[in-house]
Design a protein around this motif. Structure first.
Motif, mmCIF file in Angstrom:
data_model
loop_
_atom_site.group_PDB
_atom_site.id
_atom_site.type_symbol
_atom_site.label_atom_id
_atom_site.label_comp_id
_atom_site.label_asym_id
_atom_site.label_seq_id
_atom_site.Cartn_x
_atom_site.Cartn_y
_atom_site.Cartn_z
ATOM 1 N N GLY A 1 -5.296 -4.440 -1.825
ATOM 2 C CA GLY A 1 -4.509 -5.417 -2.570
ATOM 3 C C GLY A 1 -4.106 -4.924 -3.934
ATOM 4 O O GLY A 1 -4.544 -3.870 -4.384
ATOM 5 N N GLU A 2 -3.301 -5.726 -4.576
ATOM 6 C CA GLU A 2 -2.673 -5.360 -5.828
ATOM 7 C C GLU A 2 -3.683 -5.047 -6.923
ATOM 8 O O GLU A 2 -4.772 -5.600 -6.950
ATOM 9 C CB GLU A 2 -1.796 -6.530 -6.286
ATOM 10 N N SER A 3 -3.284 -4.167 -7.801
ATOM 11 C CA SER A 3 -4.079 -3.892 -8.995
ATOM 12 C C SER A 3 -4.237 -5.183 -9.797
ATOM 13 O O SER A 3 -3.254 -5.822 -10.131
ATOM 14 C CB SER A 3 -3.369 -2.831 -9.831
ATOM 15 N N SER B 1 -11.711 7.967 -4.449
ATOM 16 C CA SER B 1 -10.388 8.171 -5.048
ATOM 17 C C SER B 1 -10.288 9.465 -5.861
ATOM 18 O O SER B 1 -9.205 9.955 -6.118
ATOM 19 C CB SER B 1 -10.017 6.986 -5.932
ATOM 20 N N HIS C 1 -7.393 1.800 -2.164
ATOM 21 C CA HIS C 1 -5.936 1.712 -2.241
ATOM 22 C C HIS C 1 -5.249 2.562 -1.181
ATOM 23 O O HIS C 1 -4.045 2.438 -0.980
ATOM 24 C CB HIS C 1 -5.440 2.176 -3.614
ATOM 25 N N ASP C 2 -6.007 3.442 -0.550
ATOM 26 C CA ASP C 2 -5.409 4.352 0.423
ATOM 27 C C ASP C 2 -5.407 3.681 1.796
ATOM 28 O O ASP C 2 -6.412 3.665 2.505
ATOM 29 C CB ASP C 2 -6.194 5.662 0.445
ATOM 30 N N ILE C 3 -4.261 3.134 2.146
ATOM 31 C CA ILE C 3 -4.190 2.309 3.346
ATOM 32 C C ILE C 3 -4.343 3.139 4.617
ATOM 33 O O ILE C 3 -4.923 2.693 5.605
ATOM 34 C CB ILE C 3 -2.881 1.492 3.341
ATOM 35 N N ALA C 4 -3.858 4.372 4.572
ATOM 36 C CA ALA C 4 -4.020 5.240 5.742
ATOM 37 C C ALA C 4 -5.506 5.522 5.984
ATOM 38 O O ALA C 4 -5.982 5.565 7.123
ATOM 39 C CB ALA C 4 -3.254 6.552 5.541
ATOM 40 N N VAL D 1 3.831 2.685 0.949
ATOM 41 C CA VAL D 1 2.998 3.858 1.219
ATOM 42 C C VAL D 1 3.886 5.091 1.290
ATOM 43 O O VAL D 1 4.890 5.101 1.993
ATOM 44 C CB VAL D 1 2.219 3.696 2.543
ATOM 45 N N ASP E 1 -2.696 0.424 -6.611
ATOM 46 C CA ASP E 1 -2.230 0.126 -5.263
ATOM 47 C C ASP E 1 -0.833 0.723 -5.106
ATOM 48 O O ASP E 1 -0.166 1.036 -6.086
ATOM 49 C CB ASP E 1 -2.206 -1.390 -5.024
ATOM 50 N N VAL E 2 -0.415 0.882 -3.861
ATOM 51 C CA VAL E 2 0.800 1.650 -3.612
ATOM 52 C C VAL E 2 2.074 1.034 -4.191
ATOM 53 O O VAL E 2 2.997 1.758 -4.548
ATOM 54 C CB VAL E 2 0.992 1.960 -2.108
ATOM 55 N N LEU F 1 -0.599 7.344 7.728
ATOM 56 C CA LEU F 1 -0.473 5.968 8.189
ATOM 57 C C LEU F 1 0.211 5.925 9.552
ATOM 58 O O LEU F 1 1.237 6.544 9.756
ATOM 59 C CB LEU F 1 0.337 5.171 7.164
ATOM 60 N N ARG G 1 2.218 3.618 11.519
ATOM 61 C CA ARG G 1 2.947 2.356 11.327
ATOM 62 C C ARG G 1 3.237 1.651 12.633
ATOM 63 O O ARG G 1 3.442 2.265 13.650
ATOM 64 C CB ARG G 1 4.272 2.628 10.606
#
Ligand SMILES: Nc1ncnc2c1ncn2[C@@H]1O[C@H](COP(=O)(O)OP(=O)(O)OP(=O)(O)O)[C@@H](O)[C@H]1O
Ligand SMILES: Nc1ncnc2c1ncn2[C@@H]1O[C@H](COP(=O)(O)OP(=O)(O)OP(=O)(O)O)[C@@H](O)[C@H]1O
Ligand SMILES: [Mg+2]
Ligand SMILES: [Mg+2]
Lengths: 252, 259
Positions: A42-44, A176, A206-209, A251, B182-183, B257, B259
């Protein structure tokens, strides 16, 4: 599977007379089973670290319930809290701040082992074993926090959190500062420990992958609230909320 | 065009132990170089060496670092202070550590501007707020009035980026400037840094573990392993056809990722 953590209607207000109160965590509920890996993305500024600090009792909860292994710890203090820390450990977002600058990394890691009743020699051996599992040579036990790189400090913090074999580990951006090959090694280590000891992870990242590779379930936070939850594939491949969509689209 | 900064065969040691060996590269105005590599390979030390910030135990033991013809490691503290901030801005890996913990963010940003010849407080505040907004804060006034500990990790990091860019330095040394973001916010920060290059010709040395960020920003890149360069060249060509086995490993270990 048994439940290791249950959080119900958690709320955190940072009071501020001049600027107006800040509702940093707003009605957050989730559960975590033993052996499960749950991600929070989620967002910073959306409240992820605050949730972690409420669960670990570093911050006082404004309202809501926190059950660790069935026991309500939302207001735990003293011995009860000490017992809780045997089951739950945390790796902080800024590892350097979590080590006492006057102690070597080895002394920092051994502190909890000694508290646990280990003899000095056994504690040192265990500490060096943990460091080497995290990719650091034994020599790092004698270094001070400011004498190592960002990623080395982060690995020492992971070694310390693993020392007392907790059942729940909260990792706040804990990989991180690592290059991807070292990161892969650390995740493999965590994976291995999870299988061996049925450990659960709350994985703020933060790394969604990386979350997609590592976690079983994911929570998306936005402005203090949970806006979406599901398996990583569900959330990444068919996001429901506008914010989640924006996140996935950003991303690189 | 003349080079803005050049590292020439630089060695760095801590307590007599060499941790960086024979690193050379140079940057022109407006150029962006990414440094990637192993944790502990000496990336942060390379940046700190330019500003004489290696601490008590650290030393550039061989080679030179030239900035506009000045040999940086030879500068006196007073000469360095003049360059630091206005000519060369630094974003530290541990963003939280770059603030004074007991003073408000706004006062600290004011101080930077005042120290470099901008006495008008109202103007300074306006400038700070404008920059904070560009870096993704919808309520910059609140940020200015905050103490560092009242900000999240990623908020501290963005304030550190703002502090480094406030004086529009010619060269930005950025050590993991987006690691806590965040991205969506990361994207915004990258765009702002690219804009600074566009408008002011800012050159950037960018240390990061995030290959996506290197790809999005850096014209060229340098890959480090155990204190040495294993590969350097244009980002596009290294990403497409890495020659060193370490770079190959790095690129293949990158989580992708689905997708
Ligand atoms: N001690 C504090 N006092 C006042 N406000 C705080 C405090 N700690 C956090 N906050 C505020 O609470 C909100 C949530 O912060 P938190 O650190 O939980 O965010 P986060 O999701 O971890 O963000 P990041 O991804 O940037 O680390 C932010 O607006 C922050 O400014
Ligand atoms: N003050 C010090 N005394 C002794 N050794 C140090 C000191 N500071 C750094 N080192 C060592 O120098 C090496 C390079 O550190 P540096 O911080 O430059 O690495 P890095 O590439 O930035 O790593 P990371 O990606 O983990 O941040 C590391 O092995 C570190 O342990
Ligand atoms: Mg955080
Ligand atoms: Mg570093």
């Amino acid at each position: 599977m048994s439940e290791i953590l249950r959080v119900e209607h958690l709320k955190k207000i940072f009071p501020d007379r001049d600027r107006g109160d800040l509702l940093a965590v707003n009605d957050v509920s989730f559960t975590l089973k033993a052996g499960e890996k749950l991600a929070i993305i989620g967002e910073s500024g959306s409240g992820k670290t605050t949730v972690a600090r409420l669960v670990t009792r570093l911050l006082e909860t404004s309202s809501g319930r926190i059950y660790l292994d069935g026991e309500d710890i939302a207001h735990a203090k003293g011995t009860k809290l000490k017992e809780a820390y045997k089951k739950m450990q945390m790796v902080f977002q800024s590892p350097i701040e979590s080590f006492d600058p006057r102690l070597t990394l080895g002394d920092g890691i051994m502190e909890s082992l000694l508290n646990h009743g280990l003899e000095k020699e056994a504690a040192l051996a265990e500490c060096q074993k943990l460091l080497s599992l995290c990719g650091l040579s034994r020599e790092f036990a004698h270094r001070y926090p400011h004498e190592v790189s960002g990623g080395q400090c982060q690995r020492a913090a992971i070694a310390r959190a693993l020392a007392i074999e907790p059942r729940l580990l909260i990792l706040d951006e804990a990989t991180s500062a690592l290059d991807v090959t070292v990161q892969a090694d650390i995740l493999e280590l965590l994976q291995h420990i999870q299988k061996e000891r049925n450990m659960a992870y709350l994985f703020i990242c933060h790394d969604i992958a990386l979350v997609q590779d590592f976690c079983d379930r994911v929570i998306v936070m936005h402005k203090g609230r949970i806006v979406e939850t599901g398996t990583p594939d569900e959330v990444i491949q068919s996001p429901k909320e506008a914010y989640t969509k924006k996140l996935i689209d950003s991303v690189l | 065009m003349a080079e803005l900064i050049s590292y020439e065969q630089v060695d760095i040691s801590y307590k007599g132990q060499r941790i960086v060996h024979n690193i050379s590269f140079s940057l022109h105005e407006g150029e962006i170089m990414g440094i990637v590599g192993e944790s502990g390979s000496g990336k942060s030390s390379l940046l700190r060496a330019a500003l004489n910030m290696l601490g008590r135990d650290g030393l550039v033991t061989r080679g030179d670092i030239y900035y506009k013809g000045l040999d940086l490691p030879d500068l006196s503290p007073a000469e360095m202070q003049k360059i630091c901030g206005s000519e060369i801005g630094m974003i530290f890996q541990h963003a939280g550590g770059s603030f004074c913990p007991i003073r408000r963010v706004g006062d600290q940003l004011q101080e930077i501007l005042e120290a470099h010849g901008s006495p008008d407080q109202q103007e300074n505040e306006q400038l700070a707020c404008e920059l904070l907004t560009r870096f993704g804060f919808d309520n910059p006034k609140r940020i200015i009035e905050s103490y560092p500990f009242e900000l999240s990790g990623g908020m501290q990091q963005r304030v550190a980026v703002v502090a480094a860019m406030l004086l529009r330095p010619k060269l930005l040394l950025a050590d993991e400037p987006t690691s806590a973001l965040d991205v969506t916010v990361q994207k915004q920060v990258i765009e702002e840094m690219l804009l600074a290059r566009e408008i002011f010709g800012t050159a950037i040395i960018l240390v990061t573990h995030n290959m996506g960020v290197v790809q999005a920003m850096a014209d060229k890149m340098l890959v480090m392993h155990q204190g040495e360069t294993v590969e350097q060249g244009l980002t596009a060509s290294i990403m497409k056809a890495p020659s060193s086995p370490y770079t190959k490993r790095l690129l293949s270990a990158m989580p992708k990722l689905r997708r």
